[in-house]
Design an enzyme around this catalytic site. Structure first.
Site, PDB file in Angstrom:
ATOM      1  N   GLY A 188      11.978  35.962  12.645  1.00 23.38           N
ATOM      2  CA  GLY A 188      11.404  37.230  13.080  1.00 23.38           C
ATOM      3  C   GLY A 188      11.558  37.392  14.582  1.00 23.38           C
ATOM      4  O   GLY A 188      11.608  36.394  15.318  1.00 23.38           O
TER       5      GLY A 188
ATOM      6  N   GLN B  45       9.563  40.570  22.761  1.00 20.41           N
ATOM      7  CA  GLN B  45      10.228  39.287  23.001  1.00 20.41           C
ATOM      8  C   GLN B  45      11.596  39.443  23.674  1.00 20.41           C
ATOM      9  O   GLN B  45      12.133  38.485  24.202  1.00 20.41           O
ATOM     10  CB  GLN B  45      10.407  38.515  21.680  1.00 20.41           C
ATOM     11  CG  GLN B  45       9.103  38.032  21.089  1.00 20.41           C
ATOM     12  CD  GLN B  45       9.356  37.219  19.842  1.00 20.41           C
ATOM     13  OE1 GLN B  45       9.452  37.761  18.752  1.00 20.41           O
ATOM     14  NE2 GLN B  45       9.486  35.909  19.992  1.00 20.41           N
TER      15      GLN B  45
ATOM     16  N   CYS C  38       7.605  29.909  17.466  1.00 15.80           N
ATOM     17  CA  CYS C  38       7.952  31.213  18.039  1.00 15.80           C
ATOM     18  C   CYS C  38       9.089  31.037  19.031  1.00 15.80           C
ATOM     19  O   CYS C  38       9.062  30.105  19.840  1.00 15.80           O
ATOM     20  CB  CYS C  38       6.726  31.797  18.737  1.00 15.80           C
ATOM     21  SG  CYS C  38       7.030  33.397  19.490  1.00 15.80           S
ATOM     22  N   LEU C  39      10.088  31.932  18.971  1.00 15.17           N
ATOM     23  CA  LEU C  39      11.225  31.831  19.881  1.00 15.17           C
ATOM     24  C   LEU C  39      10.807  31.968  21.351  1.00 15.17           C
ATOM     25  O   LEU C  39      11.482  31.477  22.233  1.00 15.17           O
ATOM     26  CB  LEU C  39      12.277  32.900  19.540  1.00 15.17           C
ATOM     27  CG  LEU C  39      12.953  32.750  18.168  1.00 15.17           C
ATOM     28  CD1 LEU C  39      13.815  33.969  17.867  1.00 15.17           C
ATOM     29  CD2 LEU C  39      13.777  31.472  18.094  1.00 15.17           C
TER      30      LEU C  39
ATOM     31  N   HIS D 102       2.437  37.490  12.346  1.00 18.58           N
ATOM     32  CA  HIS D 102       2.864  36.865  13.605  1.00 18.58           C
ATOM     33  C   HIS D 102       3.583  37.887  14.496  1.00 18.58           C
ATOM     34  O   HIS D 102       3.264  38.015  15.687  1.00 18.58           O
ATOM     35  CB  HIS D 102       3.788  35.674  13.284  1.00 18.58           C
ATOM     36  CG  HIS D 102       4.384  35.006  14.481  1.00 18.58           C
ATOM     37  ND1 HIS D 102       4.128  33.692  14.806  1.00 18.58           N
ATOM     38  CD2 HIS D 102       5.245  35.462  15.428  1.00 18.58           C
ATOM     39  CE1 HIS D 102       4.804  33.385  15.906  1.00 18.58           C
ATOM     40  NE2 HIS D 102       5.499  34.435  16.301  1.00 18.58           N
ATOM     41  N   GLU D 103       4.534  38.634  13.907  1.00 14.14           N
ATOM     42  CA  GLU D 103       5.306  39.614  14.686  1.00 14.14           C
ATOM     43  C   GLU D 103       4.425  40.771  15.135  1.00 14.14           C
ATOM     44  O   GLU D 103       4.560  41.272  16.252  1.00 14.14           O
ATOM     45  CB  GLU D 103       6.498  40.139  13.883  1.00 14.14           C
ATOM     46  CG  GLU D 103       7.515  39.082  13.462  1.00 14.14           C
ATOM     47  CD  GLU D 103       7.966  38.157  14.571  1.00 14.14           C
ATOM     48  OE1 GLU D 103       8.028  38.591  15.737  1.00 14.14           O
ATOM     49  OE2 GLU D 103       8.241  36.985  14.281  1.00 14.14           O
TER      50      GLU D 103
ATOM     51  N   HIS E 119       2.622  40.129  18.278  1.00 20.28           N
ATOM     52  CA  HIS E 119       3.427  40.323  19.497  1.00 20.28           C
ATOM     53  C   HIS E 119       3.290  41.752  20.022  1.00 20.28           C
ATOM     54  O   HIS E 119       3.317  41.973  21.228  1.00 20.28           O
ATOM     55  CB  HIS E 119       4.910  40.043  19.214  1.00 20.28           C
ATOM     56  CG  HIS E 119       5.284  38.586  19.247  1.00 20.28           C
ATOM     57  ND1 HIS E 119       5.089  37.797  20.363  1.00 20.28           N
ATOM     58  CD2 HIS E 119       5.861  37.778  18.324  1.00 20.28           C
ATOM     59  CE1 HIS E 119       5.522  36.568  20.111  1.00 20.28           C
ATOM     60  NE2 HIS E 119       5.992  36.523  18.870  1.00 20.28           N
TER      61      HIS E 119
HETATM   62 NI    NI Z   1       6.848  34.903  17.851  1.00 21.65          NI
END
Ligand code: NI
Length: 192
Positions: free
Chosen positions: A57, A62, A116-117, A158-159, A162
């Protein structure tokens, strides 16, 4: 690492993934109001960046864009072409795009180890809702609604966080949260 997007017609541009404590990650994102080619191109580039990372995701903040949208694929496979070759083949694509998502009907509880990236090398158990319903728009502005459970549900939560300026370590105990925040700040300082 060689980047391969075989069996996949979607060619995009790799975008820079922002890492904590980049201020864009703690900002509340604004609604998407324009549904045009620019939005479609952004989503393709975000998917391309996500598959290359690889991640399941990626939310617009991000990549430095404070807008309410995210992309995901909880189904794709990634296989090394030969042992220790460092080259990968991706398959079973099921890309999803959520514009202006709103989570409703939150039910149950599920604990899942998240990463998470934007928070490299941190993997921790996070408590989420098990079953959710999400209203969202596609890149043409059409309204949709889906029921999600298991990994899809967790990933959407989660997304969606953000978009509200929340990263997953914010969902941990305050002790763990401050530990990981310090660790991330230190790692970023060493990198720059
Ligand atoms: Ni993330």
């Amino acid at each position: 690492m060689e980047k391969i997007l075989e069996d996949y017609t979607l060619k995009g541009k790799e975008l820079e993934i922002r890492t904590y404590p980049d201020p864009v990650l703690t900002k509340v994102a604004t609604e998407v109001t324009e549904f045009n080619d620019e939005l479609k191109e952004l989503c393709i580039n975000m998917l391309y960046t996500m598959y290359n990372a690889p991640g399941i995701g990626l939310a617009a903040p991000q990549i430095g864009i404070s807008k309410r949208l995210f992309v995901m694929d909880v189904d794709f496979t990634r296989e090394e072409t030969a042992e220790d070759s460092g080259e990968y083949v991706l398959g079973n694509f099921n890309p999803r795009i959520f514009v202006n998502p709103v989570i409703k009907n939150k039910e149950g509880e599920r604990i899942y180890q998240e990463g998470c990236l934007s928070l490299p090398d941190i993997y921790e158990d996070v408590k989420r809702f098990d079953h959710i319903t999400v209203d969202y728009q596609d890149t043409d502005g059409n309204a949709h609604s889906i029921d999600a459970e298991e990994l899809l549900s967790i990933c959407i939560q989660h997304e969606n966080d953000h978009l509200d300026g929340i990263v997953f370590i914010d969902r941990l105990s305050s002790l763990k949260k401050s530990f990981f925040k310090k660790k991330l700040i230190k790692a970023k300082k060493q990198k720059s």
